[in-house]
Design a protein around this motif. Structure first.
Motif, mmCIF file in Angstrom:
data_model
loop_
_atom_site.group_PDB
_atom_site.id
_atom_site.type_symbol
_atom_site.label_atom_id
_atom_site.label_comp_id
_atom_site.label_asym_id
_atom_site.label_seq_id
_atom_site.Cartn_x
_atom_site.Cartn_y
_atom_site.Cartn_z
ATOM 1 N N UNK A 165 0.174 9.499 0.164
ATOM 2 C CA UNK A 165 -0.564 9.137 -0.051
ATOM 3 C C UNK A 165 -0.845 7.858 0.825
ATOM 4 N N UNK A 166 0.431 7.216 -0.491
ATOM 5 C CA UNK A 166 0.410 6.015 -0.171
ATOM 6 C C UNK A 166 1.218 5.309 0.529
ATOM 7 N N UNK A 167 1.873 6.306 1.772
ATOM 8 C CA UNK A 167 2.662 5.342 2.839
ATOM 9 C C UNK A 167 1.393 5.602 3.648
ATOM 10 N N UNK A 168 0.494 6.871 4.360
ATOM 11 C CA UNK A 168 0.036 6.825 4.877
ATOM 12 C C UNK A 168 -1.828 5.693 4.456
ATOM 13 N N UNK A 169 -1.664 5.808 3.672
ATOM 14 C CA UNK A 169 -3.030 5.212 3.283
ATOM 15 C C UNK A 169 -2.927 3.837 3.332
ATOM 16 N N UNK A 170 -2.321 2.974 2.421
ATOM 17 C CA UNK A 170 -2.067 1.980 2.254
ATOM 18 C C UNK A 170 -2.079 0.932 3.839
ATOM 19 N N UNK B 273 6.818 2.174 0.594
ATOM 20 C CA UNK B 273 7.193 1.322 1.634
ATOM 21 C C UNK B 273 6.643 0.222 1.696
ATOM 22 N N UNK B 274 5.081 0.100 1.807
ATOM 23 C CA UNK B 274 3.868 -0.487 1.965
ATOM 24 C C UNK B 274 3.358 -1.213 1.003
ATOM 25 N N UNK B 275 2.244 -2.592 1.593
ATOM 26 C CA UNK B 275 2.241 -3.442 0.167
ATOM 27 C C UNK B 275 0.487 -3.646 0.973
ATOM 28 N N UNK B 276 -0.592 -3.166 -0.061
ATOM 29 C CA UNK B 276 -1.779 -4.346 1.357
ATOM 30 C C UNK B 276 -2.559 -4.801 0.317
ATOM 31 N N UNK B 277 -3.503 -5.649 0.509
ATOM 32 C CA UNK B 277 -3.991 -7.163 -0.200
ATOM 33 C C UNK B 277 -5.645 -6.254 -0.356
ATOM 34 N N UNK B 278 -6.285 -6.178 -1.785
ATOM 35 C CA UNK B 278 -7.821 -5.909 -1.099
ATOM 36 C C UNK B 278 -8.457 -6.548 -2.379
ATOM 37 N N UNK C 131 -1.133 12.734 -8.719
ATOM 38 C CA UNK C 131 -0.288 11.564 -9.234
ATOM 39 C C UNK C 131 0.964 12.463 -9.532
ATOM 40 N N UNK C 132 0.956 13.602 -10.026
ATOM 41 C CA UNK C 132 2.121 14.178 -10.380
ATOM 42 C C UNK C 132 2.807 14.754 -9.484
ATOM 43 N N UNK C 133 2.313 15.130 -8.411
ATOM 44 C CA UNK C 133 3.223 15.251 -7.080
ATOM 45 C C UNK C 133 3.887 14.086 -6.161
ATOM 46 N N UNK C 134 5.068 13.783 -6.821
ATOM 47 C CA UNK C 134 5.859 12.395 -6.161
ATOM 48 C C UNK C 134 5.457 12.827 -4.270
ATOM 49 N N UNK C 135 5.416 13.985 -4.002
ATOM 50 C CA UNK C 135 5.529 14.356 -2.560
ATOM 51 C C UNK C 135 3.981 13.636 -2.197
ATOM 52 N N UNK C 136 3.253 13.856 -2.833
ATOM 53 C CA UNK C 136 1.286 13.652 -2.715
ATOM 54 C C UNK C 136 1.466 11.996 -2.105
ATOM 55 N N UNK C 137 1.779 11.827 -3.916
ATOM 56 C CA UNK C 137 1.701 10.270 -3.620
ATOM 57 C C UNK C 137 2.569 9.097 -2.930
ATOM 58 N N UNK C 138 3.607 9.048 -2.356
ATOM 59 C CA UNK C 138 4.628 8.802 -1.058
ATOM 60 C C UNK C 138 3.841 9.147 0.101
ATOM 61 N N UNK D 34 -8.165 2.115 1.041
ATOM 62 C CA UNK D 34 -7.769 1.663 0.183
ATOM 63 C C UNK D 34 -8.835 0.690 -0.425
ATOM 64 N N UNK D 35 -9.536 0.261 -0.399
ATOM 65 C CA UNK D 35 -10.709 -0.533 -1.183
ATOM 66 C C UNK D 35 -11.577 0.470 -1.644
ATOM 67 N N UNK D 36 -12.034 1.631 -0.753
ATOM 68 C CA UNK D 36 -13.068 2.682 -1.123
ATOM 69 C C UNK D 36 -12.285 3.198 -2.226
ATOM 70 N N UNK D 37 -10.869 3.605 -2.116
ATOM 71 C CA UNK D 37 -10.109 4.250 -3.125
ATOM 72 C C UNK D 37 -10.325 3.757 -4.707
ATOM 73 N N UNK D 38 -9.968 2.193 -4.488
ATOM 74 C CA UNK D 38 -10.223 1.834 -5.513
ATOM 75 C C UNK D 38 -11.802 0.875 -6.331
ATOM 76 N N UNK D 39 -13.264 1.370 -5.479
ATOM 77 C CA UNK D 39 -13.971 1.286 -6.395
ATOM 78 C C UNK D 39 -14.317 3.034 -6.618
ATOM 79 N N UNK D 40 -13.883 4.142 -6.633
ATOM 80 C CA UNK D 40 -13.851 5.399 -6.938
ATOM 81 C C UNK D 40 -13.209 5.633 -8.622
ATOM 82 N N UNK D 41 -11.543 4.509 -8.243
ATOM 83 C CA UNK D 41 -10.575 4.412 -9.280
ATOM 84 C C UNK D 41 -11.102 3.532 -10.562
#
Ligand SMILES: Cc1cc2nc3c(=O)[nH]c(=O)nc-3n(C[C@H](O)[C@H](O)[C@H](O)COP(=O)(O)OP(=O)(O)OC[C@H]3O[C@@H](n4cnc5c(N)ncnc54)[C@H](O)[C@@H]3O)c2cc1C
Length: 430
Positions: free
Chosen positions: A386-391, A92-97, A377-384, A397-404
Motif C-alpha cells: 500500500x505504501x509503495x504504490x499509494x505514496x 521506499x517512497x516519500x511524499x509530502x502532503x 497494519x498488522x500485515x507487513x506485506x499489505x503495508x509495504x 495520501x491526502x484522502x487517507x490523511x483526512x480519513x485517519x
C-alpha cells in the motif's frame, strides 16, 4: 506556574460544583468549559507544573481547533511551532502532503512540549476562574450511602495530608491510570486496542522543518518479519531538538518488546547528518500507553464522568490523543452543565447517562474504521504494498490523511470529504 498548593486551601473551601481530577489537556479543557458556564470548579493535579508528560508533542489541526475554541493564542509569537503538513515515508517512497484546506478545521498543525502545553492549559483554566491545586493526589472516590460519587479523597503535599473534596459531580481526567473509574468497577475493555509508544528528544538539524515526518512501514525486514502495527515519527520542535518516537498501535497484534529496536532501525535509514540516533539523544527513551477506541467505559457511572485517556479516547488510526482529550473534556463539561441545571434525581441522571452515547455517536464509526486499519497494519506485506504504490499518488495520501486524522467537512465538503463521510456512514459504531 499554574496551581496553588493544596496546603493553601482551607477545609471549608473544599467544596465545588464539579471536581476535576487531573490537569492534563482533558482536565484543563473540562475546567475551562465549566467556567464558561459560571460553575465553581476545582482541579486536583498530583504533579507540580511544569511536569514531564511522555508524548510526541504534536497537535493535528483537530487539536489546533480545540485550542482555538478555548481562545488559546496559537500564533508563532506565542511560542508555537507550526507545520504545513505531513511527510509520509513507506515502501521506499516519500511524499509530502499539506493539511487540507477545510471550513471546519485549521490548515496547520502545532508542536509544543507537553511540559509547556499542559502548564499553559492549566493556567488558562485558572485564568478563567478554575481553582487549580497541584501536588494533590486523588486516592479514591468519596461515596454517599447509595454508592454515588459525591467527591474525592486526596492526599496533599509532601506530608500527604488527607483531604476530602466534595462536589455533586466529578470528572476523571486522570489519564491512562483511571484510578477512580477502576475503583468503581469500570475497567479496560479487552476488545479495544491499547497501544504503547516511546519517544526521546534528539539534538538534530531536523528541528526546523515545515513538515512532520511519519512512517507506517516499520516492521523489521528479515526472515521473521514480525508484525509491528505501528508508526514512527520525527517532529521538529523548532528549538534545536526533534521529538522522535515509535508507537505500537495495537499491543494485541504485535510484540512490543522490539519497539526500541524498530525505532533504532528506522532512524538509521536517515542520513547521519540528521543526528536522529541515540548518540544525539538529549533525553532518555521513555514510554507510556495509548488507550484507544473508548477502551474504558461506560464513560459515566454514579456521578463520575470520564474524559480523555481515562475513557480511552485515543484515535486508533494514528495514536493522537491530545485533541480528543480536549474535546471530551469539553463534552464532559457540557454534560455536567446540562445535568446541574436539573434537580438532583432522575432528571439529572438521565442527562448524565447519555454522555457515553454521545462519545460513541461522535467517534464510534471512526473508531470502527480505525480498528480495521490496525488489522491491516498488522500485515507487513499489505503495508509495504500500500505504501509503495499509494505514496506515488499524493491525492490518495491526502484522502487517507483526512480519513485517519478525522479531518473532513463531512457531507458539506468536497468530493473527498463526501467519499470519507459515505464510507464512515457505512460502518456501525463500535
Ligand atoms: C510516547 C507517546 C507519544 C504520544 N504522542 C502524541 C502526539 O504527538 N499527539 C497526540 O495528540 N497525542 C499523543 N499521545 C497521546 C497523548 O499523550 C494522550 O492521549 C494525552 O496526554 C491524554 O490527555 P489526558 O488529559 O487525558 O491525560 P494526561 O495527559 O495523562 O493527563 C492526566 C493528568 O492527571 C494527573 N493525575 C493522574 N492521576 C492522578 C491522581 N490520582 N490525582 C491527581 N492527578 C492525577 C496526571 O499527573 C496528569 O497531569 C502520545 C502518547 C505517548 C505515550
Amino acid at each position: 506556574m499554574p496551581g496553588t498548593t493544596a496546603a493553601q486551601s482551607p477545609a471549608a473551601d473544599r467544596i465545588a460544583d464539579v471536581v476535576v481530577v487531573g490537569a492534563g489537556p482533558a482536565g484543563s479543557a473540562a475546567a475551562w468549559w465549566l467556567r464558561q458556564a459560571g460553575h465553581d470548579v476545582v482541579v486536583l493535579e498530583k504533579a507540580d507544573f511544569p511536569r514531564e508528560k511522555v508524548c510526541g508533542d504534536g497537535l493535528t489541526p483537530r487539536g489546533v481547533k480545540a485550542l482555538q475554541d478555548m481562545g488559546v493564542d496559537t500564533s508563532p509569537a506565542a511560542g508555537w511551532i507550526r507545520h504545513k503538513g505531513l511527510r509520509v515515508h513507506g515502501g521506499g517512497e516519500i511524499t509530502e502532503v499539506n493539511w487540507p484546506h477545510l471550513q471546519r478545521w485549521p490548515d496547520y498543525s502545532l508542536v509544543l512540549r507537553r511540559s509547556e502545553l499542559d502548564a499553559r492549559l492549566a493556567a488558562h483554566a485558572e485564568a478563567a476562574g478554575a481553582r487549580v491545586h497541584t501536588g494533590v493526589t486523588v486516592t479514591e472516590p468519596l461515596l454517599d450511602e447509595a454508592g454515588r460519587v459525591v467527591g474525592v479523597h486526596a492526599q496533599a503535599g509532601p506530608d500527604r495530608e488527607p483531604q476530602v473534596w466534595r462536589a455533586p459531580l466529578v470528572v476523571s481526567a486522570e489519564g491512562l491510570s483511571g484510578r477512580l473509574a477502576k475503583s468503581l468497577g469500570v475497567v479496560r475493555r479487552e476488545d479495544r486496542p491499547l497501544g504503547i509508544a516511546v519517544r526521546r528528544y534528539v539534538s538534530s538539524r531536523r528541528s526546523v522543518d515545515d513538515y512532520l515526518d511519519i512512517s507506517f512501514d516499520l516492521t523489521p525486514a528479515g526472515p521473521s518479519r514480525d508484525s509491528m502495527p505501528g508508526y514512527g515519527w520525527i517532529f521538529g520542535m523548532g528549538d534545536g531538538t526533534a521529538n522522535v518516537g515509535f508507537g505500537l498501535l495495537d499491543t494485541r497484534r504485535g510484540d512490543g518488546s522490539k519497539r526500541n529496536e524498530v525505532l533504532r532501525q528506522w532512524l538509521a535509514t536517515f542520513p547521519p547528518e540528521d543526528q536522529l540516533d541515540e548518540e544525539h539523544a538529549v533525553t532518555p527513551l521513555r514510554g507510556a500507553g495509548l488507550p484507544m477506541a473508548l477502551n474504558r467505559g461506560p464513560a459515566y457511572t454514579r456521578g463520575l464522568l470520564l474524559a480523555g485517556d481515562a475513557a480511552g479516547t485515543v484515535n486508533p488510526f494514528n495514536g493522537e490523543g491530545i485533541s480528543y482529550a480536549m474535546e471530551t473534556g469539553r463534552m464532559a463539561a457540557e454534560t455536567a452543565v446540562d445535568a446541574l441545571a436539573r434537580p438532583e434525581g432522575p432528571a439529572r441522571e438521565s442527562v448524565l447517562r447519555r454522555y457515553p452515547e454521545r462519545l460513541r455517536a461522535d467517534y464510534g464509526r471512526h473508531h470502527r474504521l480505525g480498528m480495521g486499519f490496525l488489522a491491516l497494519l498488522a500485515r507487513p506485506d499489505v503495508v509495504r504494498f500500500a505504501t509503495a504504490h499509494g505514496l506515488k499518488r499524493p491525492a490518495l495520501v491526502g484522502a487517507a490523511m483526512r480519513l485517519m486524522g478525522n479531518l473532513t467537512d463531512g457531507r458539506d465538503g468536497d468530493a473527498v470529504d463526501r467519499a470519507v463521510a459515505a464510507l464512515t456512514r457505512l460502518v456501525p459504531a463500535v
